[in-house]
Design a protein around this motif. Structure first.
Motif, PDB file in Angstrom:
ATOM      1  N   ALA A  18       0.672  -1.258  -0.097  1.00 41.50           N
ATOM      2  CA  ALA A  18      -0.094  -0.052   0.136  1.00 41.50           C
ATOM      3  C   ALA A  18       0.548   1.105  -0.062  1.00 41.50           C
ATOM      4  O   ALA A  18       2.252   1.267  -0.217  1.00 41.50           O
ATOM      5  CB  ALA A  18      -1.123   0.038   1.239  1.00 41.50           C
ATOM      6  N   ALA A  19       0.466   2.361  -0.267  1.00 39.44           N
ATOM      7  CA  ALA A  19       0.828   3.722  -0.073  1.00 39.44           C
ATOM      8  C   ALA A  19       1.308   3.664   0.802  1.00 39.44           C
ATOM      9  O   ALA A  19       1.376   3.854   1.798  1.00 39.44           O
ATOM     10  CB  ALA A  19      -0.167   4.754  -0.724  1.00 39.44           C
ATOM     11  N   GLY A  20       3.100   4.222   1.123  1.00 38.85           N
ATOM     12  CA  GLY A  20       3.696   4.527   2.198  1.00 38.85           C
ATOM     13  C   GLY A  20       4.116   3.274   3.403  1.00 38.85           C
ATOM     14  O   GLY A  20       5.230   3.466   3.823  1.00 38.85           O
ATOM     15  N   GLU A  21       3.804   2.111   2.114  1.00 43.95           N
ATOM     16  CA  GLU A  21       4.481   1.002   2.661  1.00 43.95           C
ATOM     17  C   GLU A  21       5.466   0.309   2.605  1.00 43.95           C
ATOM     18  O   GLU A  21       6.266   1.286   1.472  1.00 43.95           O
ATOM     19  CB  GLU A  21       4.166  -0.486   3.046  1.00 43.95           C
ATOM     20  N   SER A  22       6.939  -0.283   3.398  1.00 40.79           N
ATOM     21  CA  SER A  22       8.420  -0.296   3.037  1.00 40.79           C
ATOM     22  C   SER A  22       8.241  -1.565   2.803  1.00 40.79           C
ATOM     23  O   SER A  22       7.745  -2.822   3.770  1.00 40.79           O
ATOM     24  CB  SER A  22       9.181   0.457   3.831  1.00 40.79           C
ATOM     25  N   CYS A  23       9.462  -2.239   2.716  1.00 44.54           N
ATOM     26  CA  CYS A  23      10.517  -3.403   3.173  1.00 44.54           C
ATOM     27  C   CYS A  23      12.334  -3.080   3.348  1.00 44.54           C
ATOM     28  O   CYS A  23      12.155  -1.981   2.426  1.00 44.54           O
ATOM     29  CB  CYS A  23      10.368  -4.204   1.918  1.00 44.54           C
ATOM     30  N   SER A  24      12.616  -3.605   4.012  1.00 45.06           N
ATOM     31  CA  SER A  24      14.244  -3.562   4.248  1.00 45.06           C
ATOM     32  C   SER A  24      15.189  -5.039   4.779  1.00 45.06           C
ATOM     33  O   SER A  24      14.337  -5.409   4.545  1.00 45.06           O
ATOM     34  CB  SER A  24      14.287  -2.401   5.822  1.00 45.06           C
ATOM     35  N   TYR A  25      15.946  -4.608   3.856  1.00 48.81           N
ATOM     36  CA  TYR A  25      17.226  -4.840   4.524  1.00 48.81           C
ATOM     37  C   TYR A  25      18.257  -4.709   6.082  1.00 48.81           C
ATOM     38  O   TYR A  25      18.565  -2.925   5.458  1.00 48.81           O
ATOM     39  CB  TYR A  25      18.041  -5.356   3.142  1.00 48.81           C
TER      40      TYR A  25
END
Length: 567
Positions: free
Chosen positions: A458-465
Motif C-alpha cells: 500500500a502507499a507508504g509501506e516499505s521493505c528493508s534489508y
C-alpha cells in the motif's frame, strides 16, 4: 555533383533498425560499446512501424511476455503515447535510440557494399538517400538485423527456402526441399463512420465478386487483414516491387468488396490507412554454429547457451498465400517458452558477424515460430549485450560462447531479459542481509507456474534489508509489476478514442533510504517512474539497513514488487 563519402568508426555496427536492430544497438550502447545503427527507412520499428503496422507478437501464455528492453520501450509508449498513435510510436522508438550517448543513428541509409579481410568484416558502406552521401562505417563487430540479411555480401553462409523433411527429421517440413517461403502482407486500417459512401477502388485494382473474392475473413470487425499475403512462390527480396504491386491490387479490391457489399457489412466503416510497404515474414536465414530446428523447439530448447526464448506457435503460412484456397496458415504446436541458443546468433564463417531477427540460424520450420517481433527483440538485446562483452574482453562472437557465456546470461538476466531454465544470481550483499520480504530476493522477476514471486504494498509501506554490521552499499536493482498479461500491442483501429493507462500495480513514486551512522539518509528519490526495471546508483555509503519505501502508484490498487536487490 560530386558524391561525398563520410567515414565513421565504431566498436559495433548494427545494420537494420527493426525491433531486433533497435534493441541490439541500445543494449550494446548501454553496456559501453560505441555503436552505430544503420537503418534504410526514416523511422525505426520495421514491421512494427507506422509504414507497416504489424503487431509485436511473442510467447503465448500467462507470465510469458517478453521483458527487458522491449517492455521498457512499450511502457515508454504508454507513457508518451497513451492513444497509441502509430506515428507517435515511431518517435517513441526514435527517442529510445537517440538518448543513448554511445549510439550514433543513421536513418535513410541503405547498405550497398561490405568489405572483408581475413574472414572478418572491416566496414560497410551505405547510401543516404536524403543527403546524397555515402557513409563508410568501420567497426570491430557487426550485426545484421536487416531482415533480408544484406551482410551476406560478406560471404556469410545462408539458406533460403524450406528444408526437406529428412534433413533435420522435421515432421512438418515438405517432403522435398524447395525455395518457397512465407509471403509478405500489406495491412489496412479502418475507422468507424456514421455515413455510408460507396468506395471506388482504382481501376488497376482487383474488383472482386462473391465468386472471385479470397476465401478469407471478409468482415471488418476486429480484422487486421494479415492474410492479405503474397510472394511466397517468388523471391521476397528480388521480387519485392512486383509483390508490393500485387498486394496493392488485392488490398484495394478487398476493401471495395467489403465496403460495398449488399449485406451492409462495411457500411459502418471507412478506409483510414493502407500500408505503403508490405511486411515480410521470410527471406534468407544465416548459418550459425547451430541451426535451430523443429524438434528442438518442440523439446523446449533446453540449451546450455540459451540467451532468449520463443513461445509463438510454429505459424507456417502457405507459400501460395491468398491464392491458396485452404487455410492461410497452419498453427503447429510449440511449447512456451522454448530456449534459443546463442550459437544461432552469430555466423559460422564470418568471424565478427552477429545476427538477430527473422534471419537467424534456423530451419524454415523453426523460423515459423522465432520470426515474431517480441522474440526478435530479445535476440537483439542478447546480441548487443554479447557484442559489448566481446569488446570488453577482446573476443569475437564465438569466444563469448566459449569463455564468457555465464557473464552474458547473467548480464541479460540482470537487465531483465528472462531466460528459461537459467536462474538469476542474487547479489551476495542482498543475500547476507536480514529481510522482512524474503520473496523479493528469490531470484525470480515474474510470477511463474509455481506461483507468485512478488509482494504487494500500500502507499507508504516499505521493505528493508538489515545488516549485522555496516556494509558498503552503492546501488539497487528494482523490478516492479508492469502487468505481463497486457501484451501492450498497438490497436487495429487507431481512431477508437481508447486511452491506455499505465499498469495499475506499477509504482509511480518511491524512494530508497538507508541508516547511516544512526541517521536516515535518502539515497534515491524517484517521482515519475514508468518502468518495470529500475537500476539505481549512488555514492557508496556504509549502511546498517536499506529500505525501499513505496509512496504512490499509478492507480488506487496496491503496488507490487518482484525484486529488490542492493549491491
Amino acid at each position: 555533383m560530386m558524391v561525398k563519402t563520410r567515414e565513421l568508426c565504431a566498436d559495433f555496427v548494427v545494420v537494420g533498425g527493426g525491433m531486433a536492430g533497435l534493441c541490439a544497438a541500445v543494449a550494446a550502447a548501454r553496456n559501453g560499446a560505441k555503436t552505430v545503427i544503420i537503418q534504410d527507412r526514416p523511422m525505426f520499428g520495421g514491421n512494427a512501424s507506422s509504414e507497416i503496422r504489424m503487431w509485436i507478437c511473442g510467447a503465448h501464455g500467462p507470465n510469458r511476455k517478453e521483458t527487458g528492453l522491449l517492455e521498457e520501450l512499450q511502457l515508454d509508449n504508454y507513457y508518451y503515447n497513451p492513444e497509441l498513435r502509430f506515428t507517435i510510436w515511431d518517435d517513441v522508438m526514435y527517442s529510445f535510440a537517440i538518448r543513448e550517448p554511445n549510439l550514433r543513428v543513421l536513418l535513410n541509409s541503405s547498405v550497398e557494399k561490405v568489405e572483408v579481410e581475413n574472414g572478418k568484416i572491416t566496414s560497410v558502406t551505405a547510401w543516404n538517400l536524403v543527403e546524397y552521401t555515402r557513409y563508410k562505417v568501420s567497426g570491430k563487430l557487426f550485426s545484421d538485423c536487416s531482415g533480408d540479411g544484406i551482410l551476406r555480401l560478406s560471404g556469410a553462409k545462408f539458406r533460403q527456402g524450406r528444408e526437406g523433411r529428412d534433413e533435420f527429421d522435421e515432421s512438418h517440413a515438405p517432403e522435398v526441399e524447395d525455395k518457397k517461403t512465407m509471403g509478405n502482407s500489406i495491412l489496412i486500417q479502418l475507422r468507424r463512420t456514421s455515413a455510408h459512401r460507396p468506395f471506388r477502388a482504382p481501376e488497376w485494382a482487383y474488383h472482386y465478386t462473391d465468386e472471385t473474392a479470397p476465401k478469407r475473413n471478409l468482415m471488418p470487425e476486429g480484422n487486421n487483414f494479415w492474410w492479405m499475403e503474397f510472394g511466397g512462390v517468388k523471391d521476397t527480396i528480388t521480387d519485392a516491387e512486383e509483390i508490393r504491386d500485387e498486394l496493392y491490387k488485392i488490398a484495394y479490391g478487398v476493401w471495395e468488396y467489403i465496403k460495398n457489399h449488399p449485406d451492409g457489412r462495411g457500411h459502418g466503416w471507412e478506409l483510414d490507412w493502407i500500408g505503403s510497404l508490405p511486411g515480410k515474414r521470410e527471406s534468407i536465414r544465416f548459418v550459425g554454429d547451430h541451426i535451430l530446428c523443429q524438434k528442438e523447439v518442440e523439446a523446449e530448447g533446453k540449451f546450455k547457451d540459451s540467451v532468449c526464448y520463443g513461445g509463438w506457435t510454429m505459424d507456417d503460412h502457405h507459400p501460395e498465400a491468398i491464392y491458396y484456397p485452404g487455410a492461410p496458415t497452419i498453427f503447429h504446436p510449440a511449447p512456451s517458452p522454448f530456449g534459443i541458443p546463442y550459437r544461432s546468433l552469430y555466423s559460422v564463417n564470418i568471424d565478427n558477424l552477429f545476427f538477430a531477427g527473422r534471419q537467424i540460424s534456423t530451419t524454415h520450420m523453426a523460423l515459423s515460430s522465432t520470426r515474431v517481433m517480441a522474440t526478435t527483440a530479445m535476440m537483439g538485446q542478447a546480441v548487443g549485450t554479447a557484442a559489448a562483452i566481446a569488446l570488453r574482453h577482446g573476443e569475437l562472437p564465438r569466444g563469448v560462447y566459449e569463455r564468457h557465456l555465464d557473464e552474458l546470461q547473467q548480464t541479460l538476466l540482470d537487465q531483465d531479459q528472462f531466460i528459461p531454465n537459467i536462474p538469476r544470481r542474487v547479489p551476495e550483499l542482498t543475500l547476507k542481509a536480514r529481510s522482512d520480504r524474503e520473496i523479493l530476493r528469490d531470484g525470480w522477476d515474474r510470477d511463474w507456474d509455481d506461483g507468485e514471486h512478488g509482494a504487494s504494498f500500500a502507499a507508504g509501506e516499505s521493505c528493508s534489508y538489515t545488516f549485522d554490521k555496516p556494509e558498503t552499499v552503492s546501488g539497487a536493482r528494482l523490478v516492479f509489476d508492469s502487468d505481463l498479461a497486457d501484451l501492450k500491442r498497438q490497436r487495429n483501429v487507431e481512431t477508437s478514442g481508447e486511452i491506455r493507462e499505465m499498469p495499475a500495480k506499477l509504482p509511480r513514486a518511491f524512494r530508497v533510504e538507508a541508516d547511516v551512522d544512526g541517521k536516515n539518509v535518502v539515497l534515491a528519490n524517484v517521482e515519475e517512474n514508468h518502468h518495470r526495471l529500475v537500476q539505481l546508483a549512488w555514492k557508496p555509503v556504509q549502511a546498517s539497513a536499506v529500505r525501499l519505501v513505496l509512496e504512490t502508484g499509478w492507480s488506487a490498487e496496491p503496488m507490487r514488487v518482484f525484486s529488490f536487490d542492493v549491491k
